[in-house]
Structures are given as C-alpha cells and as structure tokens.
Motif scaffolding. Sequence first.
Motif, PDB file in Angstrom:
ATOM      1  N   ARG A  34      15.670   4.151   1.878  1.00  0.00           N
ATOM      2  CA  ARG A  34      15.761   3.066   0.917  1.00  0.00           C
ATOM      3  C   ARG A  34      16.511   1.902   1.540  1.00  0.00           C
ATOM      4  O   ARG A  34      16.106   0.754   1.421  1.00  0.00           O
ATOM      5  CB  ARG A  34      16.472   3.554  -0.339  1.00  0.00           C
ATOM      6  N   ASP A  71       3.610   4.277   0.463  1.00  0.00           N
ATOM      7  CA  ASP A  71       4.522   5.340   0.883  1.00  0.00           C
ATOM      8  C   ASP A  71       5.291   5.035   2.161  1.00  0.00           C
ATOM      9  O   ASP A  71       6.247   5.732   2.496  1.00  0.00           O
ATOM     10  CB  ASP A  71       3.754   6.647   1.083  1.00  0.00           C
ATOM     11  N   ARG A 104       9.195   4.694   2.280  1.00  0.00           N
ATOM     12  CA  ARG A 104       9.677   5.214   1.000  1.00  0.00           C
ATOM     13  C   ARG A 104      10.706   6.304   1.273  1.00  0.00           C
ATOM     14  O   ARG A 104      10.689   6.944   2.326  1.00  0.00           O
ATOM     15  CB  ARG A 104       8.492   5.785   0.242  1.00  0.00           C
ATOM     16  N   GLY A 105      11.587   6.548   0.359  1.00  0.00           N
ATOM     17  CA  GLY A 105      12.643   7.542   0.517  1.00  0.00           C
ATOM     18  C   GLY A 105      12.100   8.932   0.799  1.00  0.00           C
ATOM     19  O   GLY A 105      11.109   9.361   0.198  1.00  0.00           O
ATOM     20  N   ARG A 136      13.292  11.874   0.053  1.00  0.00           N
ATOM     21  CA  ARG A 136      13.342  12.795  -1.106  1.00  0.00           C
ATOM     22  C   ARG A 136      12.162  12.558  -2.045  1.00  0.00           C
ATOM     23  O   ARG A 136      11.594  13.507  -2.575  1.00  0.00           O
ATOM     24  CB  ARG A 136      14.657  12.636  -1.847  1.00  0.00           C
ATOM     25  N   GLU A 137      11.823  11.279  -2.266  1.00  0.00           N
ATOM     26  CA  GLU A 137      10.692  10.952  -3.137  1.00  0.00           C
ATOM     27  C   GLU A 137       9.379  11.477  -2.552  1.00  0.00           C
ATOM     28  O   GLU A 137       8.551  12.032  -3.274  1.00  0.00           O
ATOM     29  CB  GLU A 137      10.568   9.435  -3.307  1.00  0.00           C
ATOM     30  N   LEU A 138       9.182  11.271  -1.264  1.00  0.00           N
ATOM     31  CA  LEU A 138       7.943  11.729  -0.620  1.00  0.00           C
ATOM     32  C   LEU A 138       7.825  13.247  -0.671  1.00  0.00           C
ATOM     33  O   LEU A 138       6.766  13.778  -1.017  1.00  0.00           O
ATOM     34  CB  LEU A 138       7.893  11.245   0.834  1.00  0.00           C
ATOM     35  N   ALA A 144       9.320  15.330  -2.762  1.00  0.00           N
ATOM     36  CA  ALA A 144       9.149  15.758  -4.155  1.00  0.00           C
ATOM     37  C   ALA A 144       7.709  15.566  -4.623  1.00  0.00           C
ATOM     38  O   ALA A 144       7.201  16.343  -5.432  1.00  0.00           O
ATOM     39  CB  ALA A 144      10.107  14.993  -5.065  1.00  0.00           C
ATOM     40  N   ALA A 145       7.039  14.533  -4.105  1.00  0.00           N
ATOM     41  CA  ALA A 145       5.650  14.260  -4.480  1.00  0.00           C
ATOM     42  C   ALA A 145       4.656  15.068  -3.637  1.00  0.00           C
ATOM     43  O   ALA A 145       3.447  14.919  -3.804  1.00  0.00           O
ATOM     44  CB  ALA A 145       5.368  12.765  -4.336  1.00  0.00           C
TER      45      ALA A 145
END
Length: 183
Positions: free
Chosen positions: A3, A74, A77-78, A80-82, A84-85
């Motif tokens: 981020r 993407d 992108r962070g 953790r977000e990637l 988690a998705a």
Amino acid sequence: MNRYLGAVLMLAGLVAGAAPAWAGGRAAIQEPMLGSDAQACERDEGPAIAATIVGLKDRKGNLKLELYPPDEADFLRGDRELIAAGKTFRRISVSAPATGPTALCIRVPHPGRYALLFTHDRDGRAKFSVWSDGAGFVKGDRLGRSRPKVDQAIIEVGPGLTHVTIRAQYLRGLGGFGPLDGK
C-alpha cells in the motif's frame, strides 16, 4: 508495504530495463542464485524467473522480487488483499550480497503472464522510501515521475526458467527515477 509502495509510486514512479530471454538448462545460469527459491533455478525446475539485477546503488539492505496478477486493478495491491482474494502473490527477500553478481530466483504457480516488481530496500525497514530506495520492472522504459502501469511489469513465464535482467533505478532529482548510469 505494498500500500505504501503504491502511494509512493504514484508520486515518483520507478522502472528498470530487462531483456527477457527464454533459456533452459543449467548452462544458462551464469551466477549463483539468491532467495528461498534459488535451488529451483539452479536445477532448472520451472516454472520460475531468474532475474539478474544490475545497477544497484550500493550493497545495503534487502532485495525483493514480488509477483502480481497481470492486471492493472491488482498490480501493486496489498499482499494480504491479494492472498485473501485467492489471487497470485509471491515475494522473496534476501540481504543484498556484499560483492559479485546479483541474481534472484522466484518460482511461479504455472506458466503464464505475471507482473514482476523488484525493490531495493536500502534501509531495511520493509517500507518503501522514495528518497533512498530503488526499484525496477521488466520493461526498459525510464518512468521518471509517473506511477508505473502494469504493462511495464508484465512478464511471460514459460514452463522452465525465464531469464530477465532488471536495471535498478533510484530518485535522480526533479526528473524522477532513473538508472544511475543515465541509460
């Protein structure tokens, strides 16, 4: 970290050059590989990326390769977000070697398109500093002050090793980021 890196890149921008080449076989590896995936590259166990890094400002801190999905939404992108998705994200990090060639190895989930980011975290804080840290991408364009587009980081990875050379770039005054040798 991602981020923060994304925000910094919007302001300053980074890019490094690479000349991708498909090469297979152990004879293609010219220097010792670094990173947790090093044995995969040394044994030619793909799919993996063998990235030779050139133009480092110094041998301080840590060197990182990060693998992202190949789309603008993407890219950077962070992590953790990637994760988690359920999207592709991999990172390898090593201490900068004191001397000699710098080659990093990162495995990829399967052959295909990815976005690859190199960063040189000179102070070892794991947070990108526009004032001291460097970065690079697989395209040879000098970015200057712009946020990089995913197209500058796209790499096609084959079933074996994919070799690239990434030129590190650092802040060079009002012109933004560029390689230290000015090329």
